[in-house]
Design a protein around this motif. Structure first.
Motif, PDB file in Angstrom:
ATOM      1  N   LYS A  74     -26.072  27.073-147.410  1.00 16.82           N
ATOM      2  CA  LYS A  74     -24.908  27.555-148.287  1.00 16.82           C
ATOM      3  C   LYS A  74     -23.674  27.933-147.234  1.00 16.82           C
ATOM      4  O   LYS A  74     -24.129  28.558-146.215  1.00 16.82           O
ATOM      5  CB  LYS A  74     -25.184  28.839-148.803  1.00 16.82           C
ATOM      6  CG  LYS A  74     -24.061  29.208-150.007  1.00 16.82           C
ATOM      7  CD  LYS A  74     -24.316  30.605-150.803  1.00 16.82           C
ATOM      8  CE  LYS A  74     -25.621  30.553-151.311  1.00 16.82           C
ATOM      9  NZ  LYS A  74     -25.970  31.611-152.353  1.00 16.82           N
ATOM     10  N   SER A  75     -22.547  27.492-147.689  1.00 15.72           N
ATOM     11  CA  SER A  75     -21.353  27.771-147.092  1.00 15.72           C
ATOM     12  C   SER A  75     -21.324  29.183-146.663  1.00 15.72           C
ATOM     13  O   SER A  75     -21.300  30.030-147.629  1.00 15.72           O
ATOM     14  CB  SER A  75     -20.246  27.283-147.641  1.00 15.72           C
ATOM     15  OG  SER A  75     -18.808  27.801-146.960  1.00 15.72           O
ATOM     16  N   SER A  76     -20.863  29.874-145.425  1.00 16.48           N
ATOM     17  CA  SER A  76     -20.567  31.096-145.322  1.00 16.48           C
ATOM     18  C   SER A  76     -19.340  31.549-146.102  1.00 16.48           C
ATOM     19  O   SER A  76     -18.932  32.810-146.295  1.00 16.48           O
ATOM     20  CB  SER A  76     -20.366  31.467-144.016  1.00 16.48           C
ATOM     21  OG  SER A  76     -19.052  30.608-143.277  1.00 16.48           O
ATOM     22  N   CYS A  80     -20.422  28.410-154.771  1.00 17.63           N
ATOM     23  CA  CYS A  80     -21.099  28.095-153.824  1.00 17.63           C
ATOM     24  C   CYS A  80     -21.223  26.602-153.537  1.00 17.63           C
ATOM     25  O   CYS A  80     -21.561  25.913-154.351  1.00 17.63           O
ATOM     26  CB  CYS A  80     -22.570  28.687-153.702  1.00 17.63           C
ATOM     27  SG  CYS A  80     -22.730  30.497-153.828  1.00 17.63           S
ATOM     28  N   VAL A  81     -21.042  26.104-152.231  1.00 17.63           N
ATOM     29  CA  VAL A  81     -21.198  24.813-151.905  1.00 17.63           C
ATOM     30  C   VAL A  81     -22.256  24.872-150.758  1.00 17.63           C
ATOM     31  O   VAL A  81     -22.442  25.584-149.889  1.00 17.63           O
ATOM     32  CB  VAL A  81     -19.674  24.264-150.906  1.00 17.63           C
ATOM     33  CG1 VAL A  81     -20.079  22.780-150.567  1.00 17.63           C
ATOM     34  CG2 VAL A  81     -18.670  24.178-152.012  1.00 17.63           C
ATOM     35  N   GLU A  82     -23.131  23.802-150.934  1.00 17.48           N
ATOM     36  CA  GLU A  82     -24.236  23.798-149.854  1.00 17.48           C
ATOM     37  C   GLU A  82     -24.159  22.368-149.312  1.00 17.48           C
ATOM     38  O   GLU A  82     -23.725  21.475-149.886  1.00 17.48           O
ATOM     39  CB  GLU A  82     -25.381  23.900-150.614  1.00 17.48           C
ATOM     40  CG  GLU A  82     -25.868  25.373-151.209  1.00 17.48           C
ATOM     41  CD  GLU A  82     -27.040  25.451-152.049  1.00 17.48           C
ATOM     42  OE1 GLU A  82     -27.885  26.440-151.602  1.00 17.48           O
ATOM     43  OE2 GLU A  82     -27.404  24.529-152.819  1.00 17.48           O
ATOM     44  N   VAL A  83     -24.522  22.257-148.042  1.00 18.78           N
ATOM     45  CA  VAL A  83     -24.564  21.185-147.265  1.00 18.78           C
ATOM     46  C   VAL A  83     -25.915  20.867-146.714  1.00 18.78           C
ATOM     47  O   VAL A  83     -26.676  21.658-146.219  1.00 18.78           O
ATOM     48  CB  VAL A  83     -23.557  21.164-146.253  1.00 18.78           C
ATOM     49  CG1 VAL A  83     -23.563  19.870-145.296  1.00 18.78           C
ATOM     50  CG2 VAL A  83     -22.003  21.335-146.687  1.00 18.78           C
ATOM     51  N   ALA A  84     -26.361  19.606-146.432  1.00 13.21           N
ATOM     52  CA  ALA A  84     -27.767  19.499-146.073  1.00 13.21           C
ATOM     53  C   ALA A  84     -27.435  18.352-145.079  1.00 13.21           C
ATOM     54  O   ALA A  84     -26.919  17.263-145.164  1.00 13.21           O
ATOM     55  CB  ALA A  84     -28.846  19.139-146.985  1.00 13.21           C
ATOM     56  N   ASP A  85     -28.254  18.442-143.957  1.00 13.01           N
ATOM     57  CA  ASP A  85     -28.248  17.444-142.790  1.00 13.01           C
ATOM     58  C   ASP A  85     -29.598  16.409-143.197  1.00 13.01           C
ATOM     59  O   ASP A  85     -30.417  17.072-143.476  1.00 13.01           O
ATOM     60  CB  ASP A  85     -28.378  17.874-141.575  1.00 13.01           C
ATOM     61  CG  ASP A  85     -28.418  17.077-140.393  1.00 13.01           C
ATOM     62  OD1 ASP A  85     -28.753  15.609-140.788  1.00 13.01           O
ATOM     63  OD2 ASP A  85     -28.449  17.578-139.033  1.00 13.01           O
ATOM     64  N   LYS A 102     -24.708  26.112-157.872  1.00 13.70           N
ATOM     65  CA  LYS A 102     -24.851  26.481-159.211  1.00 13.70           C
ATOM     66  C   LYS A 102     -25.669  25.350-159.979  1.00 13.70           C
ATOM     67  O   LYS A 102     -26.318  25.900-161.388  1.00 13.70           O
ATOM     68  CB  LYS A 102     -23.622  26.620-159.807  1.00 13.70           C
ATOM     69  CG  LYS A 102     -22.970  27.982-159.361  1.00 13.70           C
ATOM     70  CD  LYS A 102     -21.570  28.397-160.150  1.00 13.70           C
ATOM     71  CE  LYS A 102     -20.563  27.105-160.346  1.00 13.70           C
ATOM     72  NZ  LYS A 102     -20.029  26.721-159.076  1.00 13.70           N
ATOM     73  N   ASP A 103     -25.650  24.285-159.404  1.00 14.19           N
ATOM     74  CA  ASP A 103     -26.420  23.078-160.221  1.00 14.19           C
ATOM     75  C   ASP A 103     -27.334  22.195-159.190  1.00 14.19           C
ATOM     76  O   ASP A 103     -27.137  21.334-158.968  1.00 14.19           O
ATOM     77  CB  ASP A 103     -25.338  22.068-160.727  1.00 14.19           C
ATOM     78  CG  ASP A 103     -26.159  21.072-161.591  1.00 14.19           C
ATOM     79  OD1 ASP A 103     -27.279  21.184-162.221  1.00 14.19           O
ATOM     80  OD2 ASP A 103     -25.194  20.125-162.010  1.00 14.19           O
TER      81      ASP A 103
END
Length: 81
Positions: A21-23, A32-37, A53-54
């Protein structure tokens, strides 16, 4: 959005992705924005971005260099209004 045989990818299809999750995401508002490598997935070399959220919804895939360039431009103020 990257597709899989003409269909949109959803986050669960990215098996092995570890989401962070983005700090800067708000804890109480659910924004919330989440990023995955995706190094350990069939999409190695890509980064995935989703709306936390989804988590079962769509995931946007970008090359690692595109994400790095975007973050550099963001830090340099190129998107400041």
């Amino acid at each position: 959005m990257t597709t899989n045989n003409g269909r949109a990818l959803t986050a669960p299809q990215l098996e092995g992705a570890v989401w962070k999750k983005s700090s800067y995401s708000g804890d109480s508002q659910g924004q919330c924005v989440e990023v995955a490598d995706l190094t350990v997935t069939p999409f190695a070399g890509k980064r995935a971005i989703r709306d936390s959220k989804d988590p079962e919804g769509p995931a946007l895939l970008f090359s690692a260099s595109a994400v790095a360039g975007f973050l550099t431009d963001l830090r340099d103020g190129k998107f400041d209004i």
